[in-house]
Design a protein around this motif. Structure first.
Motif, PDB file in Angstrom:
ATOM      1  N   VAL A  14       0.853  -1.182   0.000  1.00 46.46           N
ATOM      2  CA  VAL A  14       0.000   0.000   0.000  1.00 46.46           C
ATOM      3  C   VAL A  14       0.891   1.235   0.000  1.00 46.46           C
ATOM      4  O   VAL A  14       1.815   1.336   0.804  1.00 46.46           O
ATOM      5  CB  VAL A  14      -0.914  -0.008   1.245  1.00 46.46           C
ATOM      6  N   ILE A 129       2.703  10.602  -6.987  1.00 49.57           N
ATOM      7  CA  ILE A 129       3.082   9.476  -6.118  1.00 49.57           C
ATOM      8  C   ILE A 129       4.044   8.508  -6.830  1.00 49.57           C
ATOM      9  O   ILE A 129       4.853   7.851  -6.198  1.00 49.57           O
ATOM     10  CB  ILE A 129       1.813   8.768  -5.589  1.00 49.57           C
TER      11      ILE A 129
ATOM     12  N   ARG B 360      -8.180   6.963   7.193  1.00 47.17           N
ATOM     13  CA  ARG B 360      -6.798   6.490   7.236  1.00 47.17           C
ATOM     14  C   ARG B 360      -6.454   5.936   8.590  1.00 47.17           C
ATOM     15  O   ARG B 360      -5.789   4.928   8.715  1.00 47.17           O
ATOM     16  CB  ARG B 360      -5.881   7.676   6.885  1.00 47.17           C
ATOM     17  N   ASP B 364      -5.214   2.243   9.013  1.00 42.88           N
ATOM     18  CA  ASP B 364      -3.878   1.973   9.553  1.00 42.88           C
ATOM     19  C   ASP B 364      -3.966   1.064  10.762  1.00 42.88           C
ATOM     20  O   ASP B 364      -3.159   0.152  10.931  1.00 42.88           O
ATOM     21  CB  ASP B 364      -3.193   3.289   9.961  1.00 42.88           C
ATOM     22  N   CYS B 379      10.419  11.277   1.665  1.00 44.50           N
ATOM     23  CA  CYS B 379       9.737  12.175   0.727  1.00 44.50           C
ATOM     24  C   CYS B 379       8.275  12.384   1.101  1.00 44.50           C
ATOM     25  O   CYS B 379       7.567  13.152   0.464  1.00 44.50           O
ATOM     26  CB  CYS B 379       9.831  11.619  -0.698  1.00 44.50           C
ATOM     27  N   GLY B 380       7.807  11.702   2.122  1.00 46.82           N
ATOM     28  CA  GLY B 380       6.420  11.898   2.545  1.00 46.82           C
ATOM     29  C   GLY B 380       5.509  10.744   2.198  1.00 46.82           C
ATOM     30  O   GLY B 380       4.381  10.666   2.669  1.00 46.82           O
ATOM     31  N   LEU B 381       6.012   9.833   1.353  1.00 43.11           N
ATOM     32  CA  LEU B 381       5.213   8.669   0.978  1.00 43.11           C
ATOM     33  C   LEU B 381       5.300   7.619   2.091  1.00 43.11           C
ATOM     34  O   LEU B 381       6.355   7.415   2.665  1.00 43.11           O
ATOM     35  CB  LEU B 381       5.752   8.081  -0.330  1.00 43.11           C
ATOM     36  N   ASN B 382       4.144   7.018   2.390  1.00 42.18           N
ATOM     37  CA  ASN B 382       4.152   5.941   3.375  1.00 42.18           C
ATOM     38  C   ASN B 382       3.926   4.629   2.681  1.00 42.18           C
ATOM     39  O   ASN B 382       2.963   4.482   1.940  1.00 42.18           O
ATOM     40  CB  ASN B 382       3.036   6.153   4.382  1.00 42.18           C
ATOM     41  N   ILE B 383       4.813   3.673   2.906  1.00 43.98           N
ATOM     42  CA  ILE B 383       4.653   2.368   2.275  1.00 43.98           C
ATOM     43  C   ILE B 383       4.247   1.380   3.357  1.00 43.98           C
ATOM     44  O   ILE B 383       4.861   1.319   4.420  1.00 43.98           O
ATOM     45  CB  ILE B 383       5.955   1.931   1.578  1.00 43.98           C
ATOM     46  N   LYS B 384       3.147   0.657   3.096  1.00 44.51           N
ATOM     47  CA  LYS B 384       2.653  -0.301   4.071  1.00 44.51           C
ATOM     48  C   LYS B 384       2.773  -1.693   3.470  1.00 44.51           C
ATOM     49  O   LYS B 384       2.145  -1.985   2.453  1.00 44.51           O
ATOM     50  CB  LYS B 384       1.205   0.029   4.423  1.00 44.51           C
ATOM     51  N   VAL B 385       3.584  -2.508   4.080  1.00 46.16           N
ATOM     52  CA  VAL B 385       3.932  -3.797   3.489  1.00 46.16           C
ATOM     53  C   VAL B 385       3.217  -4.924   4.241  1.00 46.16           C
ATOM     54  O   VAL B 385       3.340  -5.012   5.462  1.00 46.16           O
ATOM     55  CB  VAL B 385       5.462  -4.018   3.565  1.00 46.16           C
ATOM     56  N   ILE B 394      12.887  -2.203  -0.673  1.00 41.55           N
ATOM     57  CA  ILE B 394      11.888  -1.607  -1.551  1.00 41.55           C
ATOM     58  C   ILE B 394      12.422  -0.269  -2.036  1.00 41.55           C
ATOM     59  O   ILE B 394      13.028   0.486  -1.273  1.00 41.55           O
ATOM     60  CB  ILE B 394      10.573  -1.384  -0.768  1.00 41.55           C
ATOM     61  N   GLN B 395      12.175  -0.012  -3.334  1.00 34.99           N
ATOM     62  CA  GLN B 395      12.567   1.300  -3.837  1.00 34.99           C
ATOM     63  C   GLN B 395      11.344   2.199  -3.830  1.00 34.99           C
ATOM     64  O   GLN B 395      10.289   1.822  -4.365  1.00 34.99           O
ATOM     65  CB  GLN B 395      13.140   1.192  -5.242  1.00 34.99           C
ATOM     66  N   PRO B 397       8.685   4.439  -5.000  1.00 35.24           N
ATOM     67  CA  PRO B 397       8.310   4.798  -6.372  1.00 35.24           C
ATOM     68  C   PRO B 397       8.177   6.303  -6.565  1.00 35.24           C
ATOM     69  O   PRO B 397       8.039   6.778  -7.685  1.00 35.24           O
ATOM     70  CB  PRO B 397       6.957   4.093  -6.555  1.00 35.24           C
ATOM     71  N   ARG B 398       8.216   7.048  -5.487  1.00 35.77           N
ATOM     72  CA  ARG B 398       8.063   8.494  -5.622  1.00 35.77           C
ATOM     73  C   ARG B 398       9.419   9.178  -5.773  1.00 35.77           C
ATOM     74  O   ARG B 398       9.613   9.994  -6.668  1.00 35.77           O
ATOM     75  CB  ARG B 398       7.326   9.050  -4.404  1.00 35.77           C
ATOM     76  N   GLY B 400      12.583   7.334  -5.311  1.00 38.00           N
ATOM     77  CA  GLY B 400      13.652   6.423  -5.698  1.00 38.00           C
ATOM     78  C   GLY B 400      14.573   5.983  -4.584  1.00 38.00           C
ATOM     79  O   GLY B 400      15.482   5.202  -4.799  1.00 38.00           O
ATOM     80  N   ARG B 455       2.880   9.043  12.726  1.00 36.72           N
ATOM     81  CA  ARG B 455       2.603   7.932  11.809  1.00 36.72           C
ATOM     82  C   ARG B 455       2.872   6.603  12.497  1.00 36.72           C
ATOM     83  O   ARG B 455       3.691   6.541  13.415  1.00 36.72           O
ATOM     84  CB  ARG B 455       3.545   8.019  10.596  1.00 36.72           C
TER      85      ARG B 455
END
Lengths: 136, 493
Positions: A14, A129, B360, B364, B379-385, B394-395, B397-398, B400, B455
């Protein structure tokens, strides 16, 4: 965990930005756009539904593409056409759960989408994004 | 209130006895059919045994089973204080000695139910959709309604009556199936010995087996409907704000959507019966078979009560009697005595959180409860695995950036490697001083630095088990739940 409709066994991670989420496959870099999240991007459930339903569907056989399962309900998704400079075929869940974009499809759609179209909020969100992903 | 419970209990016992009679007759008839004519001697105790076993299971593990089939996740105070505070508030208002456990069902439909045979072992279950879509006042109304079920001892009754109904269902279904399948394979022998020597009794057995479950559910539903009004009355008294529950009920019925995990037995436990949710708004012909009174009527009563400016059980009773054409049997007189009306409170004002944020928050929470890893990128992106994911690198995607599931073990290994490399160089020059430095690192305090303040974040302890930090975690140290090691938490500037 949702499963990638292309890589099958691979799970989707996600990605959340600005309180909006998309599901993303780390292997094939395709994305799943959930109907509920589209509501949030556009900020209007009615309009989001209209956009989701606006695309015309084509039979999978005529374009010789495999049917894929919806990550949410696992039913076969239908193929729909998104008109940009060149037509792109993407998968949409028949029960309205969302849309699946392959990495290549998304690239072309986002590059050629009209800036002031109805779905511009979605386009700009996805461009933001997936910024790095789309450069390659 | 005690009178209320006692009156409820008397009625419950009558209903339970009636249902038990159905079970006994059913068992006797089926026993007699299997071994004509004296089989009832085994049939009656057999049926009671089935019921007793099921009741025993329900009493000891019923709540756990229900929570399991409902796919509910327990939440603690630090995981979701917004909900916990409301439940605690209502627990205090109801002067309930034990705090009910709180569970969230991962379902976008809006609904709630209470479970637990004893008040000290009760639980309140709400769906994610409910928390996401209701305001604080509305959520409080729903929680108070469920609390009403707990303090009025409805949960225990509904569980036992539900088990009784379930036993009757099982016995009658098994019998009917057996009878029709054997009669098809051995043509002309329908009815067996009983059918030959006493066809009237056989016919009665057949008819009774068919109507027994219907009869049982009628009894069950009749009592459960009144309990809904009573829980509404209790909710109005506890919240002093009937409009909250009224508008919650309105929202719940107006949104189409079914709860995915329910069945005939658990359905009546929900605040709005999921099996009948579509019919309830019209209040049509399903009235007699529905476990819940028509919702529009419940809403009307609550709104009229709200309009009066003050609430009490007596006030609810009189409004109820008005709407139900003089039916004043809801609450016994003694339950109304020491009920001084209190004025309606002001609506809760601090509810400014955006719908998106709440969505959210709940999402979460459910992901955290299911063991997702939270990886915030700079960068502010949250990745939830998801926990099943085997990739640890993980790279983003926003931007790199290469992200790794942070583990204090690997951080340490990293610096240890650096150190030993360094040590090799230093050692080559000065001879073996680096060993001391690496040992110091090994025994040194474990620490993890949070990337963001508000977060969820996940890291792995050096023992390998993941540790979730909720956005509310503000302490300096945390103890690993599996190896009990203390880990220092550092915060961003």
């Amino acid at each position: 965990m949702l499963h990638c409709p292309v890589c099958k066994k691979e799970g989707l991670v996600v990605l959340e930005f600005d309180d909006i989420e998309i599901d993303y496959c780390l292997t094939c870099k395709g994305i799943w756009l959930d109907a509920g999240e589209m509501d949030l991007m556009i900020g209007n459930a009615e309009q989001a539904k209209q956009i989701l339903e606006s695309f015309e569907s084509v039979s999978a056989k005529s374009i010789n593409e495999k049917e894929r399962p919806c990550p949410i309900c696992d039913k076969k998704m239908e193929k729909i056409v998104i008109h940009t400079v060149e037509d792109q075929i993407v998968d949409r869940c028949r029960d309205g759960h969302g849309i699946w974009f392959d990495h290549g499809e998304l690239h072309s759609i986002l590059d050629n989408a009209k800036k002031d179209g109805e779905a511009s909020a979605i386009v700009s969100f996805l461009k933001d994004i997936l910024e790095r992903d789309l450069q390659k | 209130m005690w009178e209320l419970i006692a009156q409820n209990r008397r009625k419950s016992i009558i209903i339970l006895i009636a249902m038990l009679m159905i079970l006994v007759v059913l068992g006797g008839l089926i026993g007699a059919y299997i071994s004509y004519p004296d089989g009832w001697i085994y049939g009656v105790p057999g049926a009671i045994l089935i019921w007793l076993i099921m009741a025993l299971v329900a009493y000891n593990a019923g709540d756990k089973i229900i929570l399991n089939v409902s796919h509910a996740t327990q939440v603690s105070k630090d995981m979701y204080p917004r909900l916990y505070n409301i439940v605690e508030e209502m627990k205090i208002a109801a002067s309930l000695p034990h705090m009910p456990e709180i569970y969230i069902m991962n379902d976008s439909a809006m609904n709630a139910f209470a479970t637990g045979v004893k008040p000290e072992r009760s639980a309140i279950v709400v769906t994610a959709g409910l928390i996401e879509n209701l305001s604080r006042d509305e959520l409080q109304g729903v929680i108070a309604h469920e609390m009403g079920h707990i303090i009025n001892r409805d949960v225990a009754f509904m569980t036992f009556a539900g088990v009784l109904m379930g036993s009757i269902n099982i016995i009658s279904h098994t019998f009917l199936r057996a009878i029709f399948f054997t009669s098809v394979s051995r043509r002309g022998k329908l009815g067996g010995k009983m059918g030959k020597s006493n066809p009237m009794l056989f016919l009665f057995t057949l008819v009774f087996t068919i109507i027994a479950p219907i009869l049982a559910s009628l009894f069950y539903f009749a009592i459960s409907r009144k309990r809904e009004y009573l829980a509404d009355a209790t909710a109005a008294r506890l919240t002093r704000y009937p409009e909250g529950l009224a508008s919650a009920l309105e929202k719940i019925t107006s949104t189409a959507g079914d709860v995915a995990y329910y069945n005939k037995i658990t359905a009546p436990m929900f605040i709005i019966n999921p099996l009948y949710s579509r019919d309830l708004t019209s209040g049509s012909s399903t009235v007699n078979f529905s476990t819940h009174p028509p919702t529009h009527e419940r809403i009307r009563i609550l709104r009229t009560l709200h309009g009066k400016g003050h609430v009490s059980m007596r006030e609810y009773q009189s409004v109820y009697a008005n709407h139900r054409k003089g039916d004043s049997s809801l609450i016994p007189d003694s339950g109304l005595k020491d009920n001084t009306p209190t004025s309606i409170r002001q609506p809760f004002a601090g509810d400014t959180q955006s719908h998106k944020k709440t969505l959210r928050e709940v999402g979460d929470l459910l992901m955290a409860a299911n063991g997702f890893y939270f990886l915030p990128c700079s960068c502010g992106l949250n990745i939830k695995v998801p926990p099943e994911m085997e990739k640890k690198h993980i790279q983003c995607p926003r931007c790199g950036t290469a992200l790794t599931v942070p583990s204090i073990g690997s951080q340490q290994n990293f610096s240890q490697n650096q150190m030993s490399q360094l040590g090799a160089i230093v050692g080559a020059v000065a001879g073996g001083t680096a060993t001391a430095a690496t040992t110091a690192l090994n025994t040194g305090p474990l620490s993890f630095t949070k990337k963001s303040a508000d977060r969820w974040e996940t890291f792995t302890c050096s023992c390998g088990s993941p540790i979730q930090l909720s956005p509310l975690f503000k302490a300096r140290q945390i103890r690993c739940k599996s190896c009990r090691k203390k880990i220092t938490i550092n915060y961003p500037e």
